[in-house]
Scaffold this motif. Structure first.
Motif, PDB file in Angstrom:
ATOM      1  N   ILE A 188     -13.853   9.441   7.376  1.00 21.82           N
ATOM      2  CA  ILE A 188     -12.455   8.869   6.963  1.00 21.82           C
ATOM      3  C   ILE A 188     -12.346   8.740   5.474  1.00 21.82           C
ATOM      4  O   ILE A 188     -13.286   8.795   4.770  1.00 21.82           O
ATOM      5  CB  ILE A 188     -12.540   7.245   7.495  1.00 21.82           C
ATOM      6  CG1 ILE A 188     -12.777   7.484   8.949  1.00 21.82           C
ATOM      7  CG2 ILE A 188     -11.579   6.572   6.993  1.00 21.82           C
ATOM      8  CD1 ILE A 188     -13.383   6.018   9.451  1.00 21.82           C
ATOM      9  N   ARG A 189     -11.506   8.853   4.790  1.00 27.24           N
ATOM     10  CA  ARG A 189     -11.085   8.743   3.638  1.00 27.24           C
ATOM     11  C   ARG A 189     -10.672   7.601   2.657  1.00 27.24           C
ATOM     12  O   ARG A 189     -10.090   7.114   3.329  1.00 27.24           O
ATOM     13  CB  ARG A 189      -9.880  10.227   3.041  1.00 27.24           C
ATOM     14  CG  ARG A 189     -10.387  11.410   3.435  1.00 27.24           C
ATOM     15  CD  ARG A 189      -9.165  12.366   3.185  1.00 27.24           C
ATOM     16  NE  ARG A 189      -9.452  13.548   3.641  1.00 27.24           N
ATOM     17  CZ  ARG A 189      -9.559  14.776   2.809  1.00 27.24           C
ATOM     18  NH1 ARG A 189      -9.123  14.702   1.760  1.00 27.24           N
ATOM     19  NH2 ARG A 189      -9.785  16.022   3.630  1.00 27.24           N
TER      20      ARG A 189
ATOM     21  N   ARG B  65      -0.294   2.281  -3.508  1.00 29.02           N
ATOM     22  CA  ARG B  65      -1.546   2.655  -2.898  1.00 29.02           C
ATOM     23  C   ARG B  65      -2.678   1.782  -3.349  1.00 29.02           C
ATOM     24  O   ARG B  65      -3.723   2.306  -3.792  1.00 29.02           O
ATOM     25  CB  ARG B  65      -1.858   4.213  -3.210  1.00 29.02           C
ATOM     26  CG  ARG B  65      -0.910   5.073  -3.263  1.00 29.02           C
ATOM     27  CD  ARG B  65      -0.967   6.008  -1.924  1.00 29.02           C
ATOM     28  NE  ARG B  65       0.428   6.705  -1.747  1.00 29.02           N
ATOM     29  CZ  ARG B  65       1.016   6.364  -0.799  1.00 29.02           C
ATOM     30  NH1 ARG B  65       1.023   5.631   0.010  1.00 29.02           N
ATOM     31  NH2 ARG B  65       2.247   7.307  -0.639  1.00 29.02           N
TER      32      ARG B  65
ATOM     33  N   LEU C 276      -3.344  11.665   6.820  1.00 31.26           N
ATOM     34  CA  LEU C 276      -3.360  11.560   5.418  1.00 31.26           C
ATOM     35  C   LEU C 276      -3.776  12.646   4.811  1.00 31.26           C
ATOM     36  O   LEU C 276      -4.701  13.195   4.813  1.00 31.26           O
ATOM     37  CB  LEU C 276      -4.503  10.554   5.418  1.00 31.26           C
ATOM     38  CG  LEU C 276      -4.417   9.514   4.372  1.00 31.26           C
ATOM     39  CD1 LEU C 276      -3.338   8.274   4.517  1.00 31.26           C
ATOM     40  CD2 LEU C 276      -5.661   8.530   4.436  1.00 31.26           C
TER      41      LEU C 276
ATOM     42  N   TYR D  58      -9.440   3.582   3.812  1.00 33.13           N
ATOM     43  CA  TYR D  58      -9.986   3.402   4.998  1.00 33.13           C
ATOM     44  C   TYR D  58     -11.269   3.176   5.317  1.00 33.13           C
ATOM     45  O   TYR D  58     -11.939   2.509   6.058  1.00 33.13           O
ATOM     46  CB  TYR D  58      -9.307   4.743   5.932  1.00 33.13           C
ATOM     47  CG  TYR D  58      -7.980   4.924   6.030  1.00 33.13           C
ATOM     48  CD1 TYR D  58      -7.451   4.477   7.387  1.00 33.13           C
ATOM     49  CD2 TYR D  58      -7.180   5.239   5.245  1.00 33.13           C
ATOM     50  CE1 TYR D  58      -5.945   4.699   7.799  1.00 33.13           C
ATOM     51  CE2 TYR D  58      -5.671   5.361   5.398  1.00 33.13           C
ATOM     52  CZ  TYR D  58      -5.370   4.886   6.803  1.00 33.13           C
ATOM     53  OH  TYR D  58      -3.802   5.164   6.995  1.00 33.13           O
TER      54      TYR D  58
ATOM     55  N   ALA E 122      -4.802   9.430   0.224  1.00 36.16           N
ATOM     56  CA  ALA E 122      -6.086   8.532   0.585  1.00 36.16           C
ATOM     57  C   ALA E 122      -6.671   7.956  -0.322  1.00 36.16           C
ATOM     58  O   ALA E 122      -6.672   8.377  -1.721  1.00 36.16           O
ATOM     59  CB  ALA E 122      -6.948   9.707   1.267  1.00 36.16           C
TER      60      ALA E 122
ATOM     61  N   GLY F 118      -1.755   2.277  11.007  1.00 37.42           N
ATOM     62  CA  GLY F 118      -1.382   3.347  10.032  1.00 37.42           C
ATOM     63  C   GLY F 118      -0.835   2.852   8.660  1.00 37.42           C
ATOM     64  O   GLY F 118       0.090   2.433   8.537  1.00 37.42           O
ATOM     65  N   VAL F 119      -1.664   2.618   7.615  1.00 34.27           N
ATOM     66  CA  VAL F 119      -1.031   2.082   6.340  1.00 34.27           C
ATOM     67  C   VAL F 119       0.235   2.618   5.983  1.00 34.27           C
ATOM     68  O   VAL F 119       0.202   3.828   5.863  1.00 34.27           O
ATOM     69  CB  VAL F 119      -2.177   2.199   5.308  1.00 34.27           C
ATOM     70  CG1 VAL F 119      -1.810   1.202   4.125  1.00 34.27           C
ATOM     71  CG2 VAL F 119      -3.513   1.545   5.807  1.00 34.27           C
TER      72      VAL F 119
ATOM     73  N   ILE G 261      -4.714  -2.001  -2.164  1.00 32.14           N
ATOM     74  CA  ILE G 261      -5.021  -2.774  -1.350  1.00 32.14           C
ATOM     75  C   ILE G 261      -4.815  -4.288  -2.110  1.00 32.14           C
ATOM     76  O   ILE G 261      -5.640  -4.609  -2.945  1.00 32.14           O
ATOM     77  CB  ILE G 261      -6.495  -2.974  -0.804  1.00 32.14           C
ATOM     78  CG1 ILE G 261      -6.742  -1.635  -0.020  1.00 32.14           C
ATOM     79  CG2 ILE G 261      -6.616  -3.956   0.321  1.00 32.14           C
ATOM     80  CD1 ILE G 261      -8.265  -1.372   0.244  1.00 32.14           C
TER      81      ILE G 261
ATOM     82  N   LEU H  60     -10.439   4.296  13.938  1.00 31.70           N
ATOM     83  CA  LEU H  60     -10.557   5.168  12.786  1.00 31.70           C
ATOM     84  C   LEU H  60     -11.215   6.371  13.072  1.00 31.70           C
ATOM     85  O   LEU H  60     -11.102   7.468  12.580  1.00 31.70           O
ATOM     86  CB  LEU H  60     -11.241   4.437  11.606  1.00 31.70           C
ATOM     87  CG  LEU H  60     -10.347   3.494  10.766  1.00 31.70           C
ATOM     88  CD1 LEU H  60     -11.067   2.599   9.665  1.00 31.70           C
ATOM     89  CD2 LEU H  60      -9.072   4.052  10.443  1.00 31.70           C
TER      90      LEU H  60
ATOM     91  N   PHE I 134      -5.175  -7.021   7.444  1.00 27.90           N
ATOM     92  CA  PHE I 134      -5.354  -5.620   6.784  1.00 27.90           C
ATOM     93  C   PHE I 134      -5.958  -4.704   7.494  1.00 27.90           C
ATOM     94  O   PHE I 134      -5.150  -3.631   7.821  1.00 27.90           O
ATOM     95  CB  PHE I 134      -6.463  -5.874   5.328  1.00 27.90           C
ATOM     96  CG  PHE I 134      -6.232  -4.442   4.848  1.00 27.90           C
ATOM     97  CD1 PHE I 134      -5.279  -3.885   4.034  1.00 27.90           C
ATOM     98  CD2 PHE I 134      -7.313  -3.619   4.861  1.00 27.90           C
ATOM     99  CE1 PHE I 134      -5.176  -2.723   3.427  1.00 27.90           C
ATOM    100  CE2 PHE I 134      -7.565  -2.401   4.409  1.00 27.90           C
ATOM    101  CZ  PHE I 134      -6.331  -1.962   3.566  1.00 27.90           C
ATOM    102  N   THR I 135      -6.552  -5.014   8.629  1.00 23.39           N
ATOM    103  CA  THR I 135      -7.164  -4.351   9.609  1.00 23.39           C
ATOM    104  C   THR I 135      -5.958  -3.949  10.639  1.00 23.39           C
ATOM    105  O   THR I 135      -5.953  -2.743  10.952  1.00 23.39           O
ATOM    106  CB  THR I 135      -8.242  -5.296  10.479  1.00 23.39           C
ATOM    107  OG1 THR I 135      -9.105  -5.743   9.629  1.00 23.39           O
ATOM    108  CG2 THR I 135      -8.872  -4.492  11.594  1.00 23.39           C
TER     109      THR I 135
ATOM    110  N   TYR J 222       0.715  -1.160  -0.032  1.00 23.43           N
ATOM    111  CA  TYR J 222      -0.015  -0.056   0.013  1.00 23.43           C
ATOM    112  C   TYR J 222       0.780   1.095   0.041  1.00 23.43           C
ATOM    113  O   TYR J 222       0.678   2.171  -0.627  1.00 23.43           O
ATOM    114  CB  TYR J 222      -0.980  -0.030   1.057  1.00 23.43           C
ATOM    115  CG  TYR J 222      -1.914   0.803   0.890  1.00 23.43           C
ATOM    116  CD1 TYR J 222      -3.284   0.727   0.418  1.00 23.43           C
ATOM    117  CD2 TYR J 222      -1.860   2.508   1.509  1.00 23.43           C
ATOM    118  CE1 TYR J 222      -4.165   1.692   0.276  1.00 23.43           C
ATOM    119  CE2 TYR J 222      -2.656   3.215   1.390  1.00 23.43           C
ATOM    120  CZ  TYR J 222      -3.965   2.989   0.622  1.00 23.43           C
ATOM    121  OH  TYR J 222      -4.741   4.028   0.833  1.00 23.43           O
TER     122      TYR J 222
ATOM    123  N   SER K 166      -5.915   8.372  10.853  1.00 20.06           N
ATOM    124  CA  SER K 166      -4.736   7.798  10.220  1.00 20.06           C
ATOM    125  C   SER K 166      -4.152   6.476  10.971  1.00 20.06           C
ATOM    126  O   SER K 166      -2.762   6.375  10.585  1.00 20.06           O
ATOM    127  CB  SER K 166      -3.824   8.934  10.002  1.00 20.06           C
ATOM    128  OG  SER K 166      -3.691   9.719  11.187  1.00 20.06           O
TER     129      SER K 166
END
Lengths: 355, 277, 569
Positions: free
Chosen positions: C343-344, A76, A350, C347, A355, A288-289, A78, A338, A281-282, A72, A343
């Motif tokens: 949230i963007r 960017r 972000l 996310y 985003a 913070g990705v 998933i 979240l 992923f969670t 990511y 973020s």
């Protein structure tokens, strides 16, 4: 002022609701926790078991989450198929492990055998991840963002059902490693050996990865590409190679995670990647990705939380079979994090671009 | 009469103080500029006015209303519009749609009205399209209403962005480097256009600009920022001769030889500015 | 190595190897066996064999095409034979290895039955058969390459026609057999108990090939004649076509029978959810992966309110319960949406995915079992009635689904061209700027989210009526993923696209229930192939088509309006 009365009213009720929502969640957690602790249904050994299991499980999530977070950070995107990369590592290792068991090697040289199994898992995961990247992602790098996501979902189905077709739909029992049976006692606390080994192995892998990213030339290139692909390319960085390396590193971590998962749960199945994938992923989002220490922290946090949560918050509230709601707790916590920290725990703010 | 007053506005990002205790007053129907070296806090100040950033300290009063705690959409409703340093149109919408979005605050159709298409909604839509086409003509983009914003040439994008800002019927228009990337001829056209906005529509205009020629020719007042602080304020002539400004732009010690160069082109255009004012 | 690459044969080797790997994959994943059970032409060729033949032919064709640039018949033929031979050669290798080592310990499909199928029954002794067969296929493909274009096209069309007719033979046979007389006779002539009859196959080949040829020759003139018609007549023609379509849609379930009607109802339900998501995702850019939550809430509401079983609480009629379900879904949208709409981007996707999972876990939990039935679900949901007419089966519920989809499409179109639609698109493009133009972000996003939820709720209500019982396991993430995928595959922002997407991703897999094991495998391949070949979707909206094809070089990931053209100042 152009703002109409109804609009103002809606704004107010929204604010009111949001505060109510937060307060209710906090109340549930606090009341549940207090009631449970007063009730004293579990002794301290049981609580420690919950935490240790949570740490072991969480460090596996964290290992998988690294792959999500690195990909990511750079693309960017998933990588929806990452859970299946994890599964393919565990599955390929299964065949090696059972062959080693049958030949007796596993019992004679358990450590060598384990390393061998992990290497095979890493190799298999990496190979498959690179194939997926080459076929399903690379041609779509310039496409709008949803396009690679759909392709990743396709890859996820493809891998799951390929494994089902090739190796069958059954659940395979992982061979038992004698070395990891039983418990160790630290300071009067009994801990399952397998969980200790899994946690240590995961932490070592993560440290290794962190060193690679922070200290080596390719790691520097990865960070540069994740900041700005075009500029990195102008600086003479081979962006394609960096992306491939990122996928490979993430997949290798997932492969190891697959073996560790199999050591704890002792079974493999073609569908096993799905839930850990989502959890991982969670974890990545929680931390913070795009942030590597964040992914580790998020994984541990999630593992402990969902291991403790049902007993700690829900049971004393009179909820039947709270363990069924383990995942619900995990996702609720995700939503809460979240809301309060959009973020992630360690995430940067972000910007619209990212985003 | 002042339309915008800022008192002791401060904005910090972590340890960096982007805007430091800034006092600022803008008179109605003037054209004023904010200048300063890169990183002086000009755009941050714009962001504080439009609500993108909330000022950490101080207050901003627009037309008698304190706005420093309001959301951007509310501030826009009060009559402040802006453009952006690097054009921010809605790239995949047509030029006409971009302007229609600008009209959003002045339309009232609800979703049910839109689905059922009540006579009131229909009339409003027609009126809005008419208004949008009028604005397109006003900025000289007639006939380009159906082009996607991303496919417009650069200069047209700048003008479309202004048209979108005008659709909100602003009392105050903030322009962030409106002539960036333009050649001298285009810049002059833009200067004339900005004057028209003030003269014909009576809009107060505040702009950030790097082209000194433009700044000196168009501004009635100039505020100079450096490191988030106001170091000078006054008419173009006052600013040109202010030693602190020269120092801020060119650094200590070099003030002796280069300032002439930086200022010269603008001197020749000064009469034009006084003629317009 | 590099010199090797310059040889013309290199391409053939590469293509042959890729083809061989694909063939091995088809064999080992078990498709040969499962697809071998369904005949395309009775006792002549099965679907599994068709797959193998097509891979061999494809490899030969691609290799021959590549070699054919300086037209030289011999090179073309050699390339085809090499590629085809290699492709088959890998299978030979499989049979040889398989007869020595027990591959079955790992690959469950590497059975003697597979080797027999590959060697036409000869077993290990016939290991040479795939090699020679592959080379022969390559030769055929190469010869095919040398034919004139028009002939090639009609042959391909004819074969596709036979293949399609064979694939759908079961359905077509049932439809034809439903009416006695000439229709049943025709059915018996064309279709055997499994697949086509030989005569039928020949007929379909000639029909498909011939008709395609005719159409390709006359299409231009027909088009021209239509454009030359006066405006009034063109309008009448359009209306006539529309009327014809409407009539077809109305009588369709009566012709097709219950099974197809059921499939179409599912397609309709997903199409209307896709249209709902098109508002949330397509217009407002809110990436919602928890669509199933609203679907579930509404389905359960309808179930609880109408059920005559043990969990029923009101025994209302469907017509009273469905609006309540939709409304509740909408309210749930508000309650879920509000906390997370700030949230963007991605996310938001993961947060909404979490919601979907939470709802599924809750309805399936023992905790809520006394009210929601836990994993046993809610049974005995009565069918809707219109007056004295019960919408008893899929053939009647069909109209409900079609009506729902049309309603949603209508609302979507109206909203798209309104103040709200523009506000949504503005938020999708740049939410900071949208807010600075006076758009209330929270309220506008919330509305998009709630409307999307309402449409998903309508889908859930119709679903409850269709199946008559609802279970937590039908409320899984796959529903959300399906809706997103059909929207993208169909073409985002395009209403016909959504419907086409729903047919492709929901309808087709339902029709091939017999290959259930490979359903998601093929689904996955289709998604990837689709994204690689047509990322804009099967039926893209005009705007998207423009966007993807006017300037290919433009970067799409950053804000295009601000890119490249702005010099640093």
């Amino acid at each position: 002022m152009y703002t109409s009365l109804t609009e103002k009213l809606i704004d107010w009720s929204i604010a009111l609701y949001l505060w109510g929502f937060r307060i209710i969640v906090v109340l549930i957690v606090v009341i549940g926790t207090v009631l449970t602790l007063i009730g004293g249904k579990y002794n301290s050994q049981q609580w420690i078991d919950f935490v240790v299991f949570g740490i072991a499980q969480g460090s596996i999530y964290a290992l998988i989450a690294l792959g999500y977070t690195m990909v990511y950070g750079i693309l960017r995107m998933i990588n929806f198929a990452h859970g299946e990369i994890f599964m393919s590592g565990a599955f390929s290792a299964y065949f090696v492990a059972s062959a080693l068991e049958q030949s007796g090697f596993l019992d004679q040289n358990p450590l060598v055998a384990l390393v061998l199994i992990m290497l095979v898992a890493m190799a298999a995961s990496t190979g498959i991840a690179l194939l997926v990247e080459r076929v399903a992602y690379r041609p779509l790098r310039q496409a709008p963002r949803l396009v690679p996501l759909i392709s990743a979902i396709g890859a996820s189905f493809f891998l799951q059902y390929t494994f089902r077709g090739l190796f069958g739909p059954g659940v395979y029992a992982y061979p038992v490693v004698e070395l990891l049976q039983g418990e160790w006692t630290f300071f009067g606390i009994n801990i399952l050996k397998a969980q200790v080994v899994v946690t240590i192995a995961a932490v070592l892998m993560m440290l290794g990865l962190y060193t690679i990213v922070m200290r080596t030339k390719i790691g520097k290139a990865m960070r540069a590409v994740s900041e700005d692909k075009a500029t990195a390319a102008l600086m003479g960085i081979n962006v394609d190679r960096v992306i491939v390396t990122t996928f490979a590193l993430g997949a290798a971590m997932a492969g190891v995670a697959g073996v560790l998962y199999a050591l704890v749960f002792r079974q493999v199945n073609f569908f096993m990647g799905f839930v850990p994938g989502i959890k991982a992923f969670t974890s990545a989002v929680l931390g913070g990705v795009g942030n590597i220490p964040g992914a580790m922290l998020g994984g541990l946090f999630l593992g402990i939380f969902e291991s403790l949560g049902p007993a700690l918050f829900l049971e004393s509230l009179g909820i039947v079979a709270p363990y069924q709601l383990k995942d619900a707790i995990a996702f609720t916590m995700l939503v809460l994090v979240l809301i309060f920290r959009p973020s992630g725990i360690l995430g940067e703010k972000l910007t619209a671009k990212k985003a | 009469m002042a339309i915008l007053t800022a008192k002791k506005v401060t904005k910090r990002f972590g340890g960096l103080v982007a805007v430091n205790a800034l006092d600022f007053t803008l008179e109605k129907q003037t054209i004023a500029s904010i200048i300063g070296p890169n990183g002086a806090g000009k755009t941050t100040f714009f962001n504080c006015i439009t609500g993108f950033n909330q000022a950490d300290e101080g207050e901003i009063i627009f037309d008698g209303v304190p706005i420093h705690r309001l959301r951007p959409d509310k501030i826009s409703h009060l009559g402040i519009s802006r453009t952006y340093q690097n054009i921010r149109l809605f790239p995949n919408m047509t030029a006409l749609e971009n302007i229609l979005v600008g009209l959003h605050a002045h339309l009232h159709a609800t979703w049910i009205g839109a689905v059922v298409r009540t006579p009131a909604t229909r009339a409003e839509e027609e009126h809005a399209h008419e208004e949008a086409r009028r604005l397109l003509r006003f900025v000289g983009l007639q006939g380009k209403g159906d082009v996607l914003a991303r496919n417009l040439p650069y200069g047209d994008q700048r003008r479309l962005e202004i048209a979108r800002a005008l659709a909100n019927k602003p009392k105050l228009l903030l322009l962030d480097e409106p002539t960036a990337g333009m050649n001298p001829t285009e810049s002059e056209a833009m200067v004339a256009f900005i004057r028209r906005l003030r003269d014909e529509l009576g809009i107060t205009i505040l702009l950030i600009e790097h082209h000194m020629r433009v700044v000196m020719s168009i501004s009635e007042r100039i505020t100079v920022l450096d490191y988030g602080e106001k170091i000078a304020e006054g008419t173009p002539r006052e600013i040109q001769t202010n030693p602190r400004v020269i120092e801020a732009y060119l650094g200590r010690g070099s003030a002796a030889d280069i300032p002439e160069q930086a200022v010269r082109p603008s001197v020749s255009t000064l009469p034009a500015s006084s003629a317009a004012g | 190595m590099n010199e090797l690459r310059r040889l013309p044969v290199w391409h053939s080797v590469r293509i042959g190897l890729i083809g061989g790997v694909i063939m091995l994959y088809i064999c080992l994943v078990g498709m040969v066996e499962v697809f071998g059970r369904s005949d395309i032409i009775e006792r002549v060729i099965s679907l599994g064999q068709v797959l193998l033949l097509l891979t061999g032919l494809g490899a030969g064709y691609l290799a021959a095409r590549r070699a054919g640039e300086p037209t030289n018949a011999l090179t073309v033929l050699i390339s085809g034979v090499v590629a085809g031979g290699l492709t088959g050669g890998l299978l030979t290798g499989l049979v040889v290895i398989g007869s020595v080592v027990n591959l079955r310990a790992v690959f469950i499909n590497a059975s003697p039955a597979l080797y027999n199928a590959l060697t036409l029954g000869a077993g290990p002794n016939g290991a040479w058969i795939p090699l020679v067969g592959g080379a022969a296929l390559g030769l055929v493909a190469a010869l095919f390459c040398l034919l004139p274009r028009r002939v090639r096209q009609s042959i391909v069309n004819g074969l596709v026609g036979v293949l399609l007719a064979g694939l759908f033979s079961g359905l077509l046979r049932v439809i034809l057999a439903a009416r006695p007389g000439w229709s049943a006779e025709l059915g018996r002539f064309l279709f055997a108990s499994e697949g086509l009859t030989l005569a039928g196959a020949l007929l379909f080949f000639i029909l498909a090939g011939g008709l395609a040829l005719l159409w390709s020759q006359s299409q231009a003139t027909v088009r021209e004649r239509i454009t030359r018609l006066p405006e009034a007549q063109r309008k009448t023609l359009r209306w006539a076509m529309l009327g014809l379509a409407v009539i077809l849609i109305l009588i369709f379930p009566q012709i097709s029978g219950a099974f197809i009607a059921q499939v179409i109802v599912l397609v309709g339900i997903f199409a209307l959810m896709g249209l709902g998501l098109n508002i949330t995702l397509g217009m407002a850019g809110l990436f919602d992966l928890g669509f199933v939550a609203f679907f579930a809430i509404s389905a359960y509401t309808v179930g609880l309110l109408t059920s005559t079983g043990e969990h029923g609480i009101a025994q209302w009629s469907w017509w009273a319960a469905a609006p309540v379900g939709v409304l509740l879904a909408m309210i749930a949208g508000a309650f879920f949406g509000l906390p997370v709409l700030g949230i963007r981007g991605d996310y938001l996707a993961i947060a909404t995915l979490g919601f979907g999972e939470i709802v599924r876990l809750l309805v399936g939990s023992d905790f809520l079992r006394p009210w929601l039935g836990g994993s046993f679900g809610i049974l005995a949901i009565p069918k809707p009635w219109i007056g004295n007419l019960e919408l008893a089966g899929p053939q009647q519920i069909y109209y409900l689904a079609v009506f729902g989809a049309v309603l949603v499409a209508f609302v979507a179109v109206r909203l798209r061209d309104s103040r709200l639609g523009r506000a949504w698109m503005a938020i999708r493009e740049d939410e900071d700027v949208a807010e600075a133009l006076g758009i209330n972000l929270v309220q506008t996003k919330l509305l998009a989210y709630m409307l999307g939820g309402a449409f998903a709720g309508l889908g859930g209500a119709i679903f409850a009526a269709l199946v008559g019982s609802i279970f937590p396991h039908s409320m899984n993430l796959l529903v959300s993923v399906n809706v997103v995928a059909l929207l993208i595959v169909g073409g985002m922002g395009s209403i016909p696209g959504v419907i086409v997407g729903a047919f492709a991703l929901i309808g087709l897999p339902e029709l091939f229930r017999e290959f259930d094991e490979y359903r998601y495998l093929l689904y996955g391949i289709a998604l990837i192939a689709m994204m690689l070949a047509k990322p804009e979707g099967l039926w893209p909206s005009a705007a998207i088509r423009r966007e993807l094809h006017t300037d290919e070089t433009d970067e799409t990931e950053t804000n295009p309006g601000s890119s490249s053209t702005v010099p640093a100042s």
